[in-house]
Design an enzyme around this catalytic site. Structure first.
Site, PDB file in Angstrom:
ATOM      1  N   GLU A 288       0.888  -1.174   0.000  1.00 43.68           N
ATOM      2  CA  GLU A 288       0.000   0.000   0.000  1.00 43.68           C
ATOM      3  C   GLU A 288       0.915   1.210   0.000  1.00 43.68           C
ATOM      4  O   GLU A 288       1.683   1.412   0.938  1.00 43.68           O
ATOM      5  CB  GLU A 288      -0.925  -0.032   1.222  1.00 43.68           C
ATOM      6  CG  GLU A 288      -2.076   0.946   1.120  1.00 43.68           C
ATOM      7  CD  GLU A 288      -1.752   2.283   1.739  1.00 43.68           C
ATOM      8  OE1 GLU A 288      -1.409   3.221   0.976  1.00 43.68           O
ATOM      9  OE2 GLU A 288      -1.810   2.398   2.956  1.00 43.68           O
ATOM     10  N   CYS A 322      -1.691   8.377   3.996  1.00 44.40           N
ATOM     11  CA  CYS A 322      -1.776   8.056   2.574  1.00 44.40           C
ATOM     12  C   CYS A 322      -3.160   8.387   2.037  1.00 44.40           C
ATOM     13  O   CYS A 322      -3.330   8.569   0.836  1.00 44.40           O
ATOM     14  CB  CYS A 322      -1.419   6.597   2.323  1.00 44.40           C
ATOM     15  SG  CYS A 322      -2.172   5.451   3.469  1.00 44.40           S
TER      16      CYS A 322
END
Length: 525
Positions: A288, A322
């Site tokens: 990720e 993120c």
């Protein structure tokens, strides 16, 4: 220390008035962990405490860098080898246990996390710079992630399935089996939730784990390990390493005894891992990798809702997520009104020591983050206009930490400020003429993690869902334009440069990725 009620839950959407009940428990936990400052902590390999010969790394708080939280071992290559050997020695017995036993141990780990969530949150607040809501949400999500992945194994009955027969004398069975040993490399920004999420999925499916927390958050990482240990995860099934990524990173993820890697971090490091780890054969690489997440504001939007949603997603954890909103595309018809509302909300933010009750916005994690932020500010001054912020904050107690002002800039759409991930409190605003242009600009970025949309037009909403190139999408979300995913509610999946597998954490397909399929045919004449 008072015991918090078991039904007291905190998520990222909990409101300020709902937080009142938790402050006493947080304050008590904070006082407790202050008494543990400055200790030296070991590596834990195969259940044994290990000390490295190298000088320990000093863990300080970004709120006040004179505060030494602890000293952590600076692991070396030999410790990577030791951890791999310990994990491989323990993994077969762990995989051979009935899946029900593994599930029970992992569920016990979730209970331990819930019992310790205020302590975990207090440590994250002072070690990372998370405000109370963010820190408690991180701890709460950790327990929910463990339970959610355990539930996936239960629902699939251990992933054993009877298959069709071609002849009467054969029995065909399909099973999913663990790969073996996973390296779990965690980031600083969600040091509990992402650590627990990645590692618990690996563990519950029968893998052993070598767990390395971020260099900036070793104390939270140690507490993660201790929750597993105290829940009954056997020695060697999870091993705890601390040290510099420059020393341990490649030797760990590229070790021939490591069967897979699960990593959350930057796109550059993720691609380095992806390209380098599979030499003799393809190994599972679950990545990720961050984002550059847009919010689109259309003329029919509730502008108060949109401004609040963008503010929360832009300034929660100082944009060091993120999933943070780092760019806004607002329609020209409502641009001035939206910006005015966003600026008002941003000016009202309380900045300072986020371990305190009423402080929302804290420090960034490192001097490197400040340099990145300053580069974005300098570029915005040349290419556009700084609407708010743009300065380092050094007055009073802020001088002791790593504080910068939340910064909003209006910039031309062709600026790279809309394309580059900064991971610092910087928000770029661009004005668009249409939904077509907003979607085109949003999709130009190489990232595709989260995206937000504000509109009252159902046709526009449908187009957004169908055309936006992001794995996590939100429409008309007041509590966060691009943030707030929760286990079992919003799968957290990165598209394009934001992920490697197309199946995200918090979602129903995550644990499958830690196993490989085996077909078994038994013929009995």
């Amino acid at each position: 220390m008072a015991t918090a009620p078991e039904n007291l839950r905190i998520t990222y959407t909990t409101t300020a008035d709902q937080m009142e009940e938790v402050h006493q428990y947080f304050d008590e936990a904070l006082e407790k962990i202050r008494g543990e400052f400055g200790k030296t902590h070991p590596l834990v390999i195969g259940g044994e405490e290990v000390t490295a010969d190298a000088e320990p790394n000093t863990d300080v708080s970004p709120i006040d860098t004179s505060i030494v939280l602890g000293k952590f071992q600076n692991g070396q290559l030999e410790h990577v080898d030791m951890a791999v050997k310990a994990a491989r020695a323990a993994q077969k017995a762990w995989a051979a246990r009935p899946w029900q036993e593994r599930v029970a141990i992992l569920r016990e780990a979730a209970k331990v996390v819930r019992k310790r969530k205020f302590e975990l949150a207090a440590i994250m607040s002072i070690e990372v710079g998370k405000n109370r809501l963010e820190a408690l949400g991180d701890a709460e999500e950790s327990a929910d992630l463990i339970d959610y992945y355990a539930q996936q194994v239960e629902d699939a009955k251990g992933w054993v399935r009877d298959m069709n027969k071609l002849t009467p004398i054969e029995t065909n069975t399909d099973v999913l089996r663990p790969y073996g040993v996973f390296a779990c490399v965690a980031p600083f920004n969600f040091p509990a939730a992402l650590s627990f999420g990645m590692s618990s999925a690996a563990l519950v499916t029968g893998n052993a784990v070598i767990y390395k927390p971020a260099t900036d958050t070793p104390w939270t990482g140690l507490k993660v390990f201790e929750c597993y240990r105290d829940a009954g995860v056997p020695p060697g099934v999870i091993n705890f390493l601390t040290g510099r990524g420059s020393v341990m990173g490649d030797p760990l993820v590229f070790h021939p005894g490591v069967d897979g890697v699960v990593f959350t971090g930057s796109k550059a490091v993720g691609l380095h891992i992806f390209h380098g780890m599979s030499q003799k054969w393809i190994k599972p690489c679950l990545l990720e990798l961050g984002g550059k997440n847009p919010a689109i504001i259309m003329p029919s939007a509730d502008l108060d809702m949109a401004a609040m949603g963008v503010m929360k997603s832009a300034w929660g954890l100082q944009n060091q997520k993120c999933s943070a909103c780092s760019r806004v595309y607002v329609h020209k018809d409502v641009a001035d009104a939206f910006v005015e509302k966003l600026l008002k909300l941003t000016r009202e933010i309380t900045i300072g020591d986020v371990t305190q009750k009423d402080v929302y916005f804290g420090p960034v994690i490192s001097e490197g983050a400040i340099r990145t932020w300053q580069g974005a500010v300098d570029q915005a001054k040349k290419e556009g206009e700084i609407l708010h912020g743009g300065e380092r904050l050094t007055e009073g107690d802020l001088a002791k930490g790593r504080f910068v002002a939340p910064t909003i800039a209006r910039a031309p759409l062709e600026s790279t400020l809309f394309m580059e991930e900064f991971f610092t409190p910087f928000l770029a605003i661009g004005v668009v003429d249409s939904l077509d242009q907003a979607l085109e600009e949003s999709n130009r970025a190489e990232y595709g993690l989260t995206a937000g949309f504000y509109s009252a037009d159902k046709a526009e909403i449908a187009r957004f869902f169908d055309e936006i190139e992001s794995g996590v999408t939100y429409v008309n979300k007041r509590t966060g334009a691009t943030t707030g995913a929760w286990p079992g509610a919003q799968p957290f999946c990165g598209w394009k440069g934001s992920g490697s597998t197309g199946k995200g954490g918090c979602g129903p397909y995550y644990t499958l990725q830690f196993m490989r399929e085996q077909s078994r045919t038994l013929v009995e004449e």
